[in-house]
Design a protein around this motif. Structure first.
Motif, PDB file in Angstrom:
ATOM      1  N   VAL A 192      -4.559   7.020   0.634  1.00  0.00           N
ATOM      2  CA  VAL A 192      -4.070   5.760   0.094  1.00  0.00           C
ATOM      3  C   VAL A 192      -3.989   5.985  -1.408  1.00  0.00           C
ATOM      4  CG1 VAL A 192      -4.492   3.302  -0.204  1.00  0.00           C
ATOM      5  CG2 VAL A 192      -5.112   4.405   1.937  1.00  0.00           C
ATOM      6  N   THR A 199       1.126   5.307   0.397  1.00  0.00           N
ATOM      7  CA  THR A 199       0.343   6.333   1.082  1.00  0.00           C
ATOM      8  C   THR A 199       1.064   7.680   1.093  1.00  0.00           C
ATOM      9  OG1 THR A 199       1.271   5.897   3.281  1.00  0.00           O
ATOM     10  CG2 THR A 199      -0.611   4.546   2.584  1.00  0.00           C
ATOM     11  N   ALA A 242       0.849  -1.189   0.000  1.00  0.00           N
ATOM     12  CA  ALA A 242       0.000   0.000   0.000  1.00  0.00           C
ATOM     13  C   ALA A 242       0.884   1.239   0.000  1.00  0.00           C
ATOM     14  CB  ALA A 242      -0.908  -0.001   1.226  1.00  0.00           C
TER      15      ALA A 242
END
Length: 438
Positions: free
Chosen positions: A145, A97, A95
């Motif tokens: 995100v 971010t 992920a």
């Protein structure tokens, strides 16, 4: 290939791609706004299973060396590099971010950030594979995100998410399963109500987040200092740390923009690792000088504004005169507190125009347990400081100079690496000459 929000794209399929660079870019409407990119290495369960799998400026390299965080060039701000072949098979997703430092407390929001983009590049060829521009629909959020890299049928794909998130970095950490320290900060004031929007598996933040958690920026910087100390073989070294701040007329803009406050906070992280009490001694000077109350982690917030700019007894924005403040530094550590034999590390911030008599003070102070690390900021004349390494007639080389044109744009990793480059050599030489106790 220009990606749209919600779109998925092949990254490795049909390509011989070994390393992927993910370059983040943005433009902040407020010069004091801190924005940071990060990567969470996630398991099949969508969790960041270990603290070490959270890659950011305070932990810039994953344990297997496959994922690294760094400052970027070519107009980009920060980058995450992924070595596909070295990445652990346990990492099912990554992920990506972006967060605003203490956005809720400082009222810094994503509506004040423009030009947000992420570029995916083949490191070997430099080819830009995909570009994702996002953020035009964001307002009060303090984190994003940006997207996810994920495994699919033995290949890697990218999902363009671009969704806002309330609660900043700490809320993201909680969402991905990491524990963070409890604090009274408002960093995650709405953490219990937030969730990642637009992902396939929307997960509410656990109920425990009702007591707002926070990752203190100084704690993150202390981790970088610790990493630097290990690299320089300085672990276990105890030292007193002081900072001398130029407050002559040419520094006015840097004080007004909060750059000097940020410098104090960054150096306080060094003091916190070197000094058991975590105390940073502070001086300011122009053609006069003031010895300030020392600062610690408990009271460093708004220190410069509160203790310096709003203090009418301090002479400000005059002309440079370094020797008097240097003599006071020497007086404090060698006369007033002479029973304390701990070595002293002084960081001296100056934006040019140092008087030549400074050299004589440094030369005479070579027999004292004080190392002077001069930091030149801006593009003024640093002729006197640039000549420090060539000074003769000293028992030991007790001073160093580094030039950082725009110190606010230098990463913590680079700053600490350069600040601590010569200090270990001085420690060794000073012990050999019995200036310090062996």
């Amino acid at each position: 290939m220009q990606l749209l929000k919600g779109q998925k794209a092949d990254v490795t399929k049909g390509r011989s791609l070994n390393e992927l660079i993910l370059s983040f870019g943005w433009s902040a409407g407020n010069a004091q706004m801190g924005i940071d990119a990060a990567a969470f290495l996630l398991s099949e369960q969508g969790r960041c299973e270990r603290d070490e799998d959270f890659i950011f400026y305070g932990n810039p390299v994953s344990q297997d060396g496959a994922v690294t965080h760094a400052a970027a060039g070519n107009g980009d701000k920060e980058s995450i590099t992924v070595s596909m072949s070295r990445l652990s098979p346990k990492a099912a997703r990554i992920a990506l971010t972006l967060t605003i430092y203490e956005g809720e407390r400082l009222n810094h929001r994503m509506k004040d950030v423009s030009g947000l983009y992420l570029r995916l590049l083949d490191r070997q060829s430099g080819e830009e594979l995909h570009r994702f521009e996002y953020g035009s629909d964001l307002a009060q959020e303090t984190a994003i995100v940006v997207g996810e890299l994920y495994r699919h049928n033995g290949e890697w794909k990218f999902s363009a998410v671009g969704s806002g998130f309330n609660g900043g970095l700490a809320a993201l950490c909680v969402n991905y399963g990491l524990e963070v320290e409890a604090s009274g900060s408002a960093e995650v004031a709405a953490a219990a109500e937030t969730a990642v929007k637009g992902t396939e598996d929307t997960k509410a933040v656990p109920e425990e987040a009702l007591q707002p958690p926070v990752l203190s920026k100084i704690d993150l910087r202390k981790k970088i200092v610790q990493f630097t100390l290990e690299k320089k073989q300085l672990t276990g070294v105890t030292a007193r740390v002081g900072i001398v701040l130029d407050i002559s007329g040419s520094m006015r803009n840097l004080y007004a923009r909060g750059v000097v406050q940020e410098v104090v906070e960054r150096i306080l992280a060094v003091a916190s690792k070197f000094d058991d009490n975590g105390v940073l001694d502070v001086w300011v000077y122009d053609n006069e000088f003031s010895r300030m109350d020392s600062v610690t982690e408990r009271d460093f917030g708004d220190y410069v504004k509160r203790e310096i700019l709003n203090n009418r007894s301090i002479h400000k924005f005059g002309f440079n005169n370094e020797p008097p403040v240097m003599e006071d530094v020497i007086r404090k550590y060698t006369k007033e507190e002479k029973k304390d034999k701990t070595p002293v590390f002084i960081i001296f911030i100056n934006d040019g125009g140092v008087v030549r008599a400074t050299k004589k003070v440094i030369k005479n102070a070579a027999v004292q347990p004080i190392f002077w690390q001069f930091v030149g900021i801006g593009n003024s004349d640093f002729e006197v400081l640039e000549g420090l390494d060539n000074m003769t007639g000293r028992v030991v080389d007790n001073a160093d100079f580094v030039h950082l044109d725009r110190i606010e744009e230098v990463t913590d990793e680079e700053l600490y690496d350069r600040l601590l480059n010569e200090f270990p050599h001085w420690l060794k030489a000073a012990k050999e000459k019995r200036i310090l106790q062996p």
